[in-house]
Scaffold this motif. Structure first.
Motif, PDB file in Angstrom:
ATOM      1  N   LEU A  44       0.846  -1.188   0.000  1.00  0.00           N
ATOM      2  CA  LEU A  44       0.000   0.000   0.000  1.00  0.00           C
ATOM      3  C   LEU A  44       0.881   1.237   0.000  1.00  0.00           C
ATOM      4  O   LEU A  44       2.004   1.209   0.495  1.00  0.00           O
ATOM      5  CB  LEU A  44      -0.900   0.029   1.240  1.00  0.00           C
ATOM      6  N   LEU A  45       0.354   2.329  -0.526  1.00  0.00           N
ATOM      7  CA  LEU A  45       1.051   3.610  -0.491  1.00  0.00           C
ATOM      8  C   LEU A  45       0.227   4.622   0.283  1.00  0.00           C
ATOM      9  O   LEU A  45      -0.937   4.869  -0.048  1.00  0.00           O
ATOM     10  CB  LEU A  45       1.301   4.148  -1.897  1.00  0.00           C
ATOM     11  N   ASP A  46       0.829   5.202   1.310  1.00  0.00           N
ATOM     12  CA  ASP A  46       0.266   6.322   2.045  1.00  0.00           C
ATOM     13  C   ASP A  46       0.802   7.579   1.368  1.00  0.00           C
ATOM     14  O   ASP A  46       1.929   8.010   1.617  1.00  0.00           O
ATOM     15  CB  ASP A  46       0.696   6.234   3.508  1.00  0.00           C
ATOM     16  N   ALA A  47       0.006   8.145   0.477  1.00  0.00           N
ATOM     17  CA  ALA A  47       0.444   9.256  -0.377  1.00  0.00           C
ATOM     18  C   ALA A  47       0.209  10.585   0.324  1.00  0.00           C
ATOM     19  O   ALA A  47      -0.925  11.021   0.483  1.00  0.00           O
ATOM     20  CB  ALA A  47      -0.307   9.212  -1.702  1.00  0.00           C
ATOM     21  N   GLY A  48       1.312  11.225   0.732  1.00  0.00           N
ATOM     22  CA  GLY A  48       1.207  12.414   1.565  1.00  0.00           C
ATOM     23  C   GLY A  48       1.080  11.996   3.014  1.00  0.00           C
ATOM     24  O   GLY A  48       0.209  12.467   3.740  1.00  0.00           O
ATOM     25  N   CYS A  49       1.969  11.119   3.458  1.00  0.00           N
ATOM     26  CA  CYS A  49       1.822  10.477   4.770  1.00  0.00           C
ATOM     27  C   CYS A  49       2.094  11.414   5.933  1.00  0.00           C
ATOM     28  O   CYS A  49       1.709  11.118   7.063  1.00  0.00           O
ATOM     29  CB  CYS A  49       2.720   9.257   4.866  1.00  0.00           C
ATOM     30  N   GLY A  50       2.766  12.539   5.688  1.00  0.00           N
ATOM     31  CA  GLY A  50       3.067  13.451   6.781  1.00  0.00           C
ATOM     32  C   GLY A  50       3.888  12.765   7.861  1.00  0.00           C
ATOM     33  O   GLY A  50       4.873  12.084   7.586  1.00  0.00           O
ATOM     34  N   THR A  51       3.462  12.889   9.110  1.00  0.00           N
ATOM     35  CA  THR A  51       4.164  12.272  10.232  1.00  0.00           C
ATOM     36  C   THR A  51       3.794  10.807  10.418  1.00  0.00           C
ATOM     37  O   THR A  51       4.204  10.184  11.402  1.00  0.00           O
ATOM     38  CB  THR A  51       3.882  13.034  11.532  1.00  0.00           C
ATOM     39  N   GLY A  52       3.015  10.258   9.515  1.00  0.00           N
ATOM     40  CA  GLY A  52       2.745   8.827   9.545  1.00  0.00           C
ATOM     41  C   GLY A  52       1.671   8.395  10.524  1.00  0.00           C
ATOM     42  O   GLY A  52       1.745   7.295  11.081  1.00  0.00           O
TER      43      GLY A  52
ATOM     44  N   ALA B 145      -2.844  -0.659  -3.684  1.00  0.00           N
ATOM     45  CA  ALA B 145      -3.751   0.485  -3.492  1.00  0.00           C
ATOM     46  C   ALA B 145      -2.942   1.664  -2.990  1.00  0.00           C
ATOM     47  O   ALA B 145      -1.870   1.495  -2.398  1.00  0.00           O
ATOM     48  CB  ALA B 145      -4.855   0.142  -2.493  1.00  0.00           C
ATOM     49  N   PHE B 146      -3.458   2.858  -3.212  1.00  0.00           N
ATOM     50  CA  PHE B 146      -2.932   4.020  -2.520  1.00  0.00           C
ATOM     51  C   PHE B 146      -4.070   4.660  -1.742  1.00  0.00           C
ATOM     52  O   PHE B 146      -5.241   4.558  -2.112  1.00  0.00           O
ATOM     53  CB  PHE B 146      -2.279   5.026  -3.478  1.00  0.00           C
ATOM     54  N   PHE B 147      -3.709   5.281  -0.644  1.00  0.00           N
ATOM     55  CA  PHE B 147      -4.690   6.062   0.125  1.00  0.00           C
ATOM     56  C   PHE B 147      -4.053   7.401   0.478  1.00  0.00           C
ATOM     57  O   PHE B 147      -2.828   7.513   0.593  1.00  0.00           O
ATOM     58  CB  PHE B 147      -5.168   5.306   1.365  1.00  0.00           C
TER      59      PHE B 147
ATOM     60  N   ILE C 265       3.536  -1.216   3.925  1.00  0.00           N
ATOM     61  CA  ILE C 265       3.034   0.134   3.653  1.00  0.00           C
ATOM     62  C   ILE C 265       4.206   1.044   3.344  1.00  0.00           C
ATOM     63  O   ILE C 265       5.155   1.132   4.135  1.00  0.00           O
ATOM     64  CB  ILE C 265       2.261   0.712   4.855  1.00  0.00           C
ATOM     65  N   ALA C 266       4.151   1.714   2.209  1.00  0.00           N
ATOM     66  CA  ALA C 266       5.141   2.730   1.855  1.00  0.00           C
ATOM     67  C   ALA C 266       4.555   4.106   2.149  1.00  0.00           C
ATOM     68  O   ALA C 266       3.343   4.305   2.101  1.00  0.00           O
ATOM     69  CB  ALA C 266       5.510   2.630   0.384  1.00  0.00           C
ATOM     70  N   GLY C 267       5.427   5.038   2.459  1.00  0.00           N
ATOM     71  CA  GLY C 267       4.993   6.407   2.702  1.00  0.00           C
ATOM     72  C   GLY C 267       5.681   7.372   1.756  1.00  0.00           C
ATOM     73  O   GLY C 267       6.856   7.206   1.420  1.00  0.00           O
ATOM     74  N   LEU C 268       4.945   8.385   1.351  1.00  0.00           N
ATOM     75  CA  LEU C 268       5.444   9.419   0.446  1.00  0.00           C
ATOM     76  C   LEU C 268       5.057  10.774   1.015  1.00  0.00           C
ATOM     77  O   LEU C 268       3.914  10.970   1.438  1.00  0.00           O
ATOM     78  CB  LEU C 268       4.809   9.235  -0.937  1.00  0.00           C
ATOM     79  N   ASP C 269       5.999  11.716   1.036  1.00  0.00           N
ATOM     80  CA  ASP C 269       5.677  13.071   1.465  1.00  0.00           C
ATOM     81  C   ASP C 269       6.703  14.034   0.883  1.00  0.00           C
ATOM     82  O   ASP C 269       7.824  13.626   0.548  1.00  0.00           O
ATOM     83  CB  ASP C 269       5.666  13.173   2.993  1.00  0.00           C
ATOM     84  N   LEU C 270       6.327  15.308   0.796  1.00  0.00           N
ATOM     85  CA  LEU C 270       7.263  16.311   0.296  1.00  0.00           C
ATOM     86  C   LEU C 270       8.219  16.782   1.372  1.00  0.00           C
ATOM     87  O   LEU C 270       9.247  17.415   1.070  1.00  0.00           O
ATOM     88  CB  LEU C 270       6.515  17.502  -0.302  1.00  0.00           C
TER      89      LEU C 270
END
Length: 228
Positions: free
Chosen positions: A80-88, A142-144, A102-107
């Motif tokens: 899964l991708l947490d898109a824009g995960c912030g602090t998780g 999936a991404f969320f 679960i993968a995380g992505l954030d700027l």
């Protein structure tokens, strides 16, 4: 997240938590950011106190999104991708429910460091939604995404790249803020992806509150699409 100014109509002014004022200032900085660099700096400044301050507002989305993930993605199917995960904030809840990949992505690198400390993510990468993402086609089940398609944040066009990295039969699960749904062209992007046979609509929630405590007029809707 919410509007530029957070109000708590149910409490007298002298009882308002100190965190509310801090949250207002932080929200002002992220909602008035006019470049990705400015937005990244705003989140870097907010990272250390983000969890406490959003909790004081009753911010629901990182926890509530797990309901839609569990509805559409069986445990054991990933990643899964947490898109824009912030602090998780979402990661530990999903891990507790049995989701281990679960993968995380954030700027924001500063937010990602905090997300990494939660020991809920298999990988964390820095990138901005709206640009190229560092995964191959069809990588994720999936991404969320919550609180990302909002004021001065990720553009609706970023959904194209998120769909690209989601496998066929997978799901796109995300919230959109009411104030940007029309002005940000989300329906047009939804239609483009549907007409290109890239996804089909599965469900959409009613508009509901972002916060359990603050700002009752700050509304979002959760959308779920199946990738084709």
């Amino acid at each position: 997240m919410g509007r530029d100014s957070v109000t708590l109509g149910c409490l007298p002014e002298e009882e308002l938590p100190v965190n509310i004022d801090k949250a207002n200032a932080a929200l002002d900085s992220v909602y008035t950011a006019d470049t990705p660099e400015t937005l990244a700096r705003a989140y870097a400044a907010w990272a250390a106190t983000y969890d406490d301050e959003t909790a004081s507002l009753g911010y629901l989305l990182p926890f509530l999104i797990t309901a839609w993930v569990t509805r559409h993605v069986p445990v054991g199917e990933g990643p899964l991708l947490d898109a824009g995960c912030g602090t998780g904030l979402s990661g530990p809840s999903l891990k507790a429910l049995g989701y281990s990949d679960i993968a995380g992505l954030d700027l924001s690198d500063d937010m990602l460091k905090i997300a990494g400390s939660r020991n809920a993510y298999s990988e964390l990468k820095q990138a901005m939604l709206g640009g190229p993402l560092p995964w191959p086609d069809g990588h994720f089940r999936a991404f969320f995404s919550t609180g990302v398609f909002t004021i001065s944040h990720a553009p609706a066009a970023g959904l194209h790249e998120l769909v690209r990295i989601t496998k066929k039969g997978g799901h796109a699960i995300f919230t959109v803020r009411d104030q940007v749904f029309e002005s940000g062209g989300f329906q047009a992007v939804f239609d483009e992806l549907e007409q290109a046979a890239k996804w089909r609509a599965v469900e959409a929630s009613p508009w509901f509150r972002c916060y359990a405590i603050a700002e009752p007029d700050a509304l979002v809707k959760t959308f779920v699409f199946e990738v084709m």
